[in-house]
Scaffold this motif. Structure first.
Motif, PDB file in Angstrom:
ATOM      1  N   UNK A 266       0.827  -1.206   0.000  1.00  0.00           N
ATOM      2  CA  UNK A 266       0.000   0.000   0.000  1.00  0.00           C
ATOM      3  C   UNK A 266       0.868   1.266   0.000  1.00  0.00           C
ATOM      4  N   UNK A 267       1.784   1.339  -0.938  1.00  0.00           N
ATOM      5  CA  UNK A 267       2.725   2.441  -1.011  1.00  0.00           C
ATOM      6  C   UNK A 267       2.231   3.507  -1.983  1.00  0.00           C
TER       7      UNK A 267
ATOM      8  N   UNK B 281       8.101 -10.801   1.373  1.00  0.00           N
ATOM      9  CA  UNK B 281       7.362  -9.633   1.861  1.00  0.00           C
ATOM     10  C   UNK B 281       6.156  -9.318   0.998  1.00  0.00           C
ATOM     11  N   UNK B 282       6.355  -9.267  -0.319  1.00  0.00           N
ATOM     12  CA  UNK B 282       5.250  -8.834  -1.184  1.00  0.00           C
ATOM     13  C   UNK B 282       4.226  -9.944  -1.409  1.00  0.00           C
ATOM     14  N   UNK B 283       4.547 -11.176  -1.044  1.00  0.00           N
ATOM     15  CA  UNK B 283       3.562 -12.263  -1.105  1.00  0.00           C
ATOM     16  C   UNK B 283       2.956 -12.548   0.277  1.00  0.00           C
TER      17      UNK B 283
ATOM     18  N   UNK C 173       4.822 -11.080   7.661  1.00  0.00           N
ATOM     19  CA  UNK C 173       3.838 -10.061   8.019  1.00  0.00           C
ATOM     20  C   UNK C 173       4.498  -8.957   8.833  1.00  0.00           C
ATOM     21  N   UNK C 174       3.978  -7.777   8.687  1.00  0.00           N
ATOM     22  CA  UNK C 174       4.456  -6.654   9.475  1.00  0.00           C
ATOM     23  C   UNK C 174       5.750  -6.033   8.982  1.00  0.00           C
ATOM     24  N   UNK C 175       6.120  -6.295   7.725  1.00  0.00           N
ATOM     25  CA  UNK C 175       7.344  -5.707   7.185  1.00  0.00           C
ATOM     26  C   UNK C 175       7.171  -4.201   7.004  1.00  0.00           C
ATOM     27  N   UNK C 176       8.218  -3.462   7.306  1.00  0.00           N
ATOM     28  CA  UNK C 176       8.182  -2.004   7.212  1.00  0.00           C
ATOM     29  C   UNK C 176       8.900  -1.531   5.946  1.00  0.00           C
TER      30      UNK C 176
END
Length: 528
Positions: free
Chosen positions: A41-42, A94-96, A100-103
């Motif tokens: 959601x960038x 991360x993108x898959x 979870x919770x990656x910054x």
């Protein structure tokens, strides 16, 4: 008849080209950026900030440049391959949403690791190629860097064939993470070889053959990129596309073997028996990875008087202190800040330039492909021309760096007006500068400061690339574009990039003038 494949500089060159293709993950960000943007959601500003970290990592290539004198080249290459694979695997996780919770800062860290790992692979490959081919560094490094810039497109075509069209691109980092380690076996061949005093000059038939295979590969990728804009390829078509790419890559091995056989035939006619074996194995007693010590001729200090001897001549090995206090180094560095930054600002803004002039998004992507392929051609042409004119007329290689920057000054000026076909002029002439910059920087550093510390000097000069790109693209072109757009997110009309590209034209002209000064100083001292 036996052929020592491992000690052939042509086999080493072919392996170096393949490694640089596999080392091009830094050019594939556009293939998975949309998947990253959606998954995390960038906004566009944050996504742009993330991608700049790979450039920052590349600027830290001075670290592997320093380590090159301390560790074996294969260790640097292995560390670079491992770093890229780990970073890309973490991006995929991360993108898959397997993590979870990656910054955002973690994604920035992964891109930073990709950049510095790419430089860790590039450093030993570039230095080995420069070492193995002596004064023909322009043509050789232009060839190696040409394959590097095409690697991103090759990876994307491979992904399309595997995934059946590409999908969202979230699987691309996973594919890259297991394909990149394929370069490790090639490290056994792509290594610096010992040069004998009587080693022959480079036969340009082999160099022209490898350059021709690169041109054919670039032309094929351009055709495919254009066709993909207007039609959808089936999986079978993608497999055919990739098969042709693989055949063109394997052509390097055919040319290298042909040169090896030809060279052995010459030796068979000139030397006999033990004399021939002594010529081929002359330097085998030297420790691997330490042959650079044979070239150290830097200035020394007289301990009795406390005075320093005169600085080394042009092309002699310089110490880092001598390089850091050299006027030529700083002239060249500032020239690259202006010239490199202006050239790299062109593809960054090329799609937006096309849209502002009334082209569609798809046509804009074709202009970007045209820039990449033209840059590939320029890397080859600049390298071959620089080597030929140096031998024939004594023309310094920095002259061709100046010509490349001058061409970008003209292209960006035409885009600032803008004249009809401005986007095409900007793409082609900007690519001429980009290709000369990437193809000749290492060769010029070697020509001026010697081979021994080329890794540090080359990577130090490349720091000018991200510095100039950030200042000129983000702070200058982006600023003027936003002013013209006002409250709108997209600007339409010839005025959108007028001031920004006029600034790029001026920056390129400054870089060209500084390179002319370096060339004049080099020309004067080369005849002393």
């Amino acid at each position: 008849m036996e052929w020592d494949l491992r000690n052939s500089r042509w086999i080493a060159l072919a392996a170096s080209c393949w490694i640089m293709v596999l080392n091009s993950s830094i050019y594939t960000f556009s293939g998975y950026s949309q998947a990253m943007k959606i998954a995390m959601a960038l906004d566009q500003k944050t996504l742009t900030a993330i991608t700049t970290f790979s450039g920052v990592g590349s600027a830290l290539g001075i670290i592997p440049g320093l380590l090159y004198a301390l560790v074996p080249p294969w260790l640097l290459l292995a560390a670079g391959a491992a770093g890229q694979s780990v970073a890309l695997l973490m991006i995929w996780l991360t993108i898959t949403h397997r993590i979870h919770g990656a910054a955002v800062w973690q994604l920035c860290l992964y891109e930073l690791l990709i950049g510095i790992s790419q430089a860790s692979v590039q450093t030993p490959v570039v230095l080995a190629s420069a070492r193995n081919f002596g004064r023909d560094t322009g043509a050789v490094l232009g060839l190696v860097k040409g394959y590097h810039v095409l690697g991103g497109s090759i990876f994307l075509q491979a992904f399309y064939a595997i995934s059946g069209g590409g999908g969202s691109g979230d699987g691309l980092p996973l594919m890259l993470s297991w394909m990149i380690p394929l370069m490790l076996p090639l490290a056994l061949a792509a290594r610096p070889l010992s040069r004998t005093v009587g080693s022959p000059p480079v036969p340009y038939g082999g160099m022209y053959g490898m350059s021709g295979s690169l041109v054919a590969l670039a032309a094929w990728l351009l055709v495919v990129s254009v066709l993909e804009v207007f039609m959808r390829f089936t999986r079978g078509t993608q497999v055919i596309v990739c098969s042709i790419i693989v055949l063109l890559l394997l052509l390097l091995a055919v040319i290298a073997l042909e040169q090896l056989i030809s060279r052995r035939g010459v030796l068979d006619r000139k030397v006999a028996g033990s004399a021939r074996e002594a010529l081929l194995d002359h330097d085998e007693k030297e420790p691997a990875g330490r042959t650079e010590a044979l070239l150290e001729t830097g200035a020394t200090k007289d301990h009795e008087t406390g005075r320093t001897s005169p600085p080394p001549r042009l092309g002699d090995d310089h110490t880092l202190a001598q390089v850091a206090t050299s006027v030529d180094f700083w002239l060249l560095f500032v020239a690259l800040v202006f010239g490199f930054g202006a050239a790299n600002a062109v593809p960054t803004n090329l799609t937006q330039l096309a849209i502002s002039l009334g082209y569609s998004q798809k046509i804009g992507s074709v202009f970007v492909s045209l820039f990449c392929v033209s840059s590939c051609f320029a890397r080859i042409a600049a390298g071959l021309a620089a080597d030929y004119c140096l031998k024939r007329f004594g023309t310094p290689k920095s002259t061709f760096l100046a010509l490349g920057m001058a061409s970008n000054s003209i292209g960006t000026a035409l885009a600032a007006v803008p004249v009809p076909g401005a986007a095409i002029f900007a793409a082609v002439l900007g690519a001429a500068s980009d290709g000369a910059n990437w193809g000749l920087t290492a060769a010029i550093a070697c020509e001026m400061f010697g081979e021994r510390r080329l890794g540090v000097v080359f990577n130090a000069l490349l720091v000018g690339n991200p510095v100039g790109h950030y200042l000129l693209s983000s702070r200058v072109v982006g600023y003027f574009y936003d002013r013209e757009a006002g409250r709108e997110s997209v600007c339409h009309g010839g005025h959108c990039f007028r001031r920004g590209f006029a600034a790029l034209s001026a920056a390129s002209a400054i870089g060209a003038c500084l390179c002319w000064i370096v060339a004049a100083r080099t020309k004067t001292r080369s005849w002393q």
